[in-house]
Scaffold this active site. Structure first.
Site, PDB file in Angstrom:
ATOM      1  N   GLY A 176     -25.848 104.172  71.285  1.00 30.43           N
ATOM      2  CA  GLY A 176     -26.347 103.024  70.518  1.00 30.43           C
ATOM      3  C   GLY A 176     -27.855 103.100  70.369  1.00 30.43           C
ATOM      4  CG  LEU A 177     -29.471 101.287  66.805  1.00 28.14           C
ATOM      5  CD1 LEU A 177     -29.661 100.010  65.977  1.00 28.14           C
ATOM      6  CD2 LEU A 177     -30.096 102.485  66.092  1.00 28.14           C
ATOM      7  CB  SER A 178     -34.190 102.455  71.171  1.00 30.01           C
ATOM      8  OG  SER A 178     -35.117 102.035  72.130  1.00 30.01           O
ATOM      9  N   GLY A 179     -32.720  99.815  72.765  1.00 31.94           N
ATOM     10  CA  GLY A 179     -32.742  98.360  72.931  1.00 31.94           C
ATOM     11  C   GLY A 179     -31.389  97.695  72.766  1.00 31.94           C
ATOM     12  CB  SER A 180     -28.107  98.868  71.562  1.00 35.24           C
ATOM     13  OG  SER A 180     -27.936 100.069  72.279  1.00 35.24           O
ATOM     14  N   GLY A 181     -28.903  97.930  74.786  1.00 34.02           N
ATOM     15  CA  GLY A 181     -28.384  97.490  76.078  1.00 34.02           C
ATOM     16  C   GLY A 181     -27.751  98.576  76.931  1.00 34.02           C
ATOM     17  CE  LYS A 182     -28.923 104.052  74.455  1.00 31.36           C
ATOM     18  NZ  LYS A 182     -29.733 103.143  73.600  1.00 31.36           N
ATOM     19  CB  SER A 196     -25.523 110.275  71.833  1.00 27.87           C
ATOM     20  OG  SER A 196     -25.085 109.084  72.427  1.00 27.87           O
TER      21      SER A 196
HETATM   22  P1  ADP Z   1     -31.284 100.762  75.710  1.00 30.32           P
HETATM   23  O1  ADP Z   1     -31.047 101.453  77.019  1.00 30.32           O
HETATM   24  O2  ADP Z   1     -30.091 100.768  74.816  1.00 30.32           O
HETATM   25  O3  ADP Z   1     -32.531 101.253  75.022  1.00 30.32           O
HETATM   26  P2  ADP Z   1     -32.098  98.521  77.314  1.00 30.32           P
HETATM   27  O4  ADP Z   1     -30.980  98.285  78.257  1.00 30.32           O
HETATM   28  O5  ADP Z   1     -33.300  99.279  77.814  1.00 30.32           O
HETATM   29  O6  ADP Z   1     -31.522  99.212  75.999  1.00 30.32           O
HETATM   30  O7  ADP Z   1     -32.621  97.147  76.723  1.00 30.32           O
HETATM   31  C1  ADP Z   1     -31.767  96.082  76.370  1.00 30.32           C
HETATM   32  C2  ADP Z   1     -32.549  94.789  76.408  1.00 30.32           C
HETATM   33  O8  ADP Z   1     -31.699  93.738  75.956  1.00 30.32           O
HETATM   34  C3  ADP Z   1     -33.031  94.439  77.802  1.00 30.32           C
HETATM   35  O9  ADP Z   1     -34.310  93.824  77.719  1.00 30.32           O
HETATM   36  C4  ADP Z   1     -31.975  93.402  78.257  1.00 30.32           C
HETATM   37  O10 ADP Z   1     -32.494  92.506  79.202  1.00 30.32           O
HETATM   38  C5  ADP Z   1     -31.643  92.721  76.950  1.00 30.32           C
HETATM   39  N1  ADP Z   1     -30.288  92.122  76.935  1.00 30.32           N
HETATM   40  C6  ADP Z   1     -29.986  90.856  76.602  1.00 30.32           C
HETATM   41  N2  ADP Z   1     -28.669  90.607  76.702  1.00 30.32           N
HETATM   42  C7  ADP Z   1     -28.101  91.764  77.109  1.00 30.32           C
HETATM   43  C8  ADP Z   1     -26.764  92.140  77.410  1.00 30.32           C
HETATM   44  N3  ADP Z   1     -25.740  91.296  77.288  1.00 30.32           N
HETATM   45  N4  ADP Z   1     -26.537  93.421  77.806  1.00 30.32           N
HETATM   46  C9  ADP Z   1     -27.565  94.286  77.905  1.00 30.32           C
HETATM   47  N5  ADP Z   1     -28.855  94.004  77.642  1.00 30.32           N
HETATM   48  C10 ADP Z   1     -29.132  92.743  77.257  1.00 30.32           C
END
Ligand code: ADP
Length: 201
Positions: free
Chosen positions: A36-42, A110
């Site tokens: 998933g996109l950057s910031g998507s929650g991975k 990915s």
């Molecule tokens: P990625 O690894 O995809 O780049 P991150 O996990 O680093 O994403 O960032 C996701 C952001 O979204 C974090 O700041 C997190 O606190 C926020 N967030 C809000 N709700 C959720 C959720 N349900 N699951 C995951 N992240 C969440």
């Protein structure tokens, strides 16, 4: 096979089999792959899932984009070739963990089917659980956890997925999760529903 490595004979039928290691750990090893996109929650969900599984007695290992890129893959950039090599090495590491009976949780953008198919091809279809973090671009960009979207919009980062490089929606995801209006706990429960049946002996 090149001349240099033509004298290498990998042995994969170890004296202790993967099955025996799984029995020792009382779990089935799998690769749980977040895309998933950057910031998507991975990363957030990979960590929350690991903690939850640890408390339930499962042994896991997280492979995460930034950790891998600052270590074993620190010689790779973001060109299409380097993205492929990045993910090929990750898949090989994940396979080693898989053969050790460990549940491997991977969090990588990915972005293309080619990349995800490469992993699946190396790791094996039956052990690969693909989780698509479908959080929309606007939400990811609003979060801008690492300030990368701002830089990408300003043209300071080239080939940034979602802005100047494509993200292809996965066709074979076991699960899609949009984190926009869900808590981390809710998302972990959705993940557990899918994953527990796959990793329990
Ligand atoms: P990625 O690894 O995809 O780049 P991150 O996990 O680093 O994403 O960032 C996701 C952001 O979204 C974090 O700041 C997190 O606190 C926020 N967030 C809000 N709700 C959720 C959720 N349900 N699951 C995951 N992240 C969440």
């Amino acid at each position: 096979m090149t001349k240099e490595n033509s004298n290498i004979y990998p042995v994969f039928d170890n004296s202790v089999s993967r099955r025996e290691k799984e029995l020792l750990l009382n779990q089935k090893s799998k690769i749980i792959w977040f895309t998933g996109l950057s910031g998507s929650g991975k990363t957030t969900l990979a960590n929350a899932l690991e903690k939850n599984l640890y408390e339930k007695g499962f042994l896991t290992q997280i492979l995460d984009g930034d950790n891998i890129r600052s270590g074993i893959n620190n010689n790779l950039g973001f060109s299409p070739e380097d993205r492929m090599e990045n993910v090929r090495r990750i898949a090989e590491i994940a396979k080693l963990l898989l053969n050790s009976g460990v549940i491997c949780i991977c969090a990588f953008v990915s972005p293309t089917e080619d990349i995800r198919n490469l992993v699946c091809g190396i790791a094996g279809d039956e052990d690969f659980i693909e989780i698509y973090m479908s959080t929309p671009l606007e939400v990811c960009e609003r979060r801008d956890v690492k300030g990368l979207y701002q830089k990408a919009r300003a043209g300071e980062i080239k080939n940034f997925t979602g802005i100047s490089a494509p993200f292809e929606i996965p066709k074979n995801a076991a699960l899609s999760i949009d984190t926009t209006n869900k808590s981390v706990e809710e998302c972990v429960n959705i993940l557990l529903d899918k994953v527990l049946q796959e990793i329990s002996l």
